[in-house]
Enzyme design. Sequence first.
Site, PDB file in Angstrom:
ATOM      1  N   GLY A  74       1.283  -7.445  14.134  1.00 61.77           N
ATOM      2  CA  GLY A  74       1.052  -6.631  15.314  1.00 61.77           C
ATOM      3  C   GLY A  74       2.361  -6.150  15.888  1.00 61.77           C
ATOM      4  O   GLY A  74       3.348  -6.046  15.172  1.00 61.77           O
TER       5      GLY A  74
ATOM      6  N   SER B 237       6.550 -10.149  11.278  1.00 60.40           N
ATOM      7  CA  SER B 237       6.753  -8.778  10.805  1.00 60.40           C
ATOM      8  C   SER B 237       5.674  -7.883  11.388  1.00 60.40           C
ATOM      9  O   SER B 237       4.824  -8.336  12.134  1.00 60.40           O
ATOM     10  CB  SER B 237       6.688  -8.742   9.284  1.00 60.40           C
ATOM     11  N   LYS B 238       5.719  -6.631  10.996  1.00 66.63           N
ATOM     12  CA  LYS B 238       4.757  -5.657  11.550  1.00 66.63           C
ATOM     13  C   LYS B 238       3.318  -6.099  11.308  1.00 66.63           C
ATOM     14  O   LYS B 238       2.425  -5.733  12.052  1.00 66.63           O
ATOM     15  CB  LYS B 238       4.939  -4.257  10.934  1.00 66.63           C
ATOM     16  N   ARG B 239       3.154  -6.854  10.250  1.00 65.09           N
ATOM     17  CA  ARG B 239       1.804  -7.351   9.950  1.00 65.09           C
ATOM     18  C   ARG B 239       1.202  -8.110  11.123  1.00 65.09           C
ATOM     19  O   ARG B 239       0.000  -8.213  11.274  1.00 65.09           O
ATOM     20  CB  ARG B 239       1.839  -8.306   8.755  1.00 65.09           C
TER      21      ARG B 239
END
Length: 453
Positions: free
Chosen positions: A221, A217-219
């Site tokens: 990067g 996920s966006k976590r």
Amino acid sequence: MKRVLHMQENQKSVRVRFAPSPTGYLHIGGARTALFNWLFARASGGKFILRIEDTDKIRSTQEDVTRILESLKWLGLNWDEGPFFQSERKGIYREYAQKLLDAGLAYYSDEQRGEYKAVIFKIPHKKVVVKDIVHGDMEFDNSLIKDLVIFKSDGYPTYNFACVIDDALMGLTHIIRGDDHIPNTPKQIALYEALGFPVPCFAHVPLILGKDKSRLSKRHGATSVQSYQEDGYLPDAMVNFLSLLGWSPGDNREIMGLDELIKSFSLDRINSNNSVFDDEKLRWMNGNYIKKLPFDEYKAKTMPFLKEKISNLNTTDVDVDYILKIMHERLRVLKDIVPQTDYFFNDDFQYDPKAVKKRLLKPNADKILTTLSDKLEKLDIFNEQTTEVATRSILDELGVSAGAIIHPARVALTGLTAGPGLFEIMAVLGKTKTVSRIHRAVKFIKSQGVAEC
RNA sequence: GAUCCCAUCGUCUAGUCAGGCCUAGGACACAGGGUUUUCAUCCCUGCAACCGGGGUUCGAAUCCCCGUGGGAUCGCCA
């Protein structure tokens, strides 16, 4: 028991789809799903259909639709039909919902949250077996789940309902999608059965995880295809890398072009365990593809990254083609061209502290560099060959090894310990800059005081 | 918590469905060596894995069961 079962319906020609919802960018996982569908369609001479699931009217945006299509095109995943928009097919879903209502298989919700009353499908209480190409048979007990909302109070169908109607109406033969849809599948099968639609084959592909093994996920990067494009990854490298996440050709091939992937691809070689996205390997693979690019193509793809640098130059006497050439095989990501060639465009670069310690603050470094610049200054023709001859000619004179000159010279010219060949660098810089940079380094060394030994 | 999925080197994986050919193969990364003026490339070498326990079998990484671990899903989101 596990594989094999999907062969039986090969008499029908294959129809598959990718069905993103336009609530964000196309991310790596979605791209891989799209790729597997595309590969399967191309490998079997079937059709690859694109459908936009925009039934969340609040979160769906036109910009996201555009971005997703752009990313798919960039990857080379062309579609044969569509894009179809679910938002334009409301009437169709309503019609089928009415059928279920009429048949007593669905009912209206008691409460009214919006303009309309939600329509709810009665999930038949029975066991359902999902026949899956990658997982084998999976049994679920539908008496354990709640009835399913198929129409929301805003007048839009829910995901599971629109998905089933479309998959059936569009004549899809195989549903290839992420593992995360497994829990939806028994509900969808109940819907297929209630509506009298044939149930397609399913292939749930494992998820792509981040370094910490949780879903990517966006976590973790940058995970959008677009960001990889912007960083200078090549679509072929991206596709090749993605194809190897959850699938392999079975032999030891790794670098495979599109055609080769199509020839080798098959659903029953998809493995069932999740995989971690490894940027390092992607970088390696991308470097591989960059190296294989013909110069002109490489240049065309790399120049945009250099544009800004070049426009800042007050003189245009830098041989950009030559810089590109000497950097060609060293790049893993095109974007790297910027930091790695900064010293060509900027005279006031900083010396890397480690380089200073290792190469500049050595006994006699200043004397060696002075001798070198004196020699270079006398050259009439200043190119890769002449600078090398001149440099080597002072080895005996000073009684030192080539490294003793070359290493400090590189730091003087670039501030770094690594880079293209020294004489290539000199040739790009030209006599004036080469000599003045060496002078600058000598001055710097004197200001620091020569280190002991 | 419930349901389901999964389990081979640090990572991607081959081998698993049709048990012996596996003293477990390849790739990335890492370490060392060679080539190179440096780095990169290239070549060579090395490091490194069948989650644990029970079965079944002459024989199990492969089949079964139980643990354990990880993941996904439980919305009028998709």
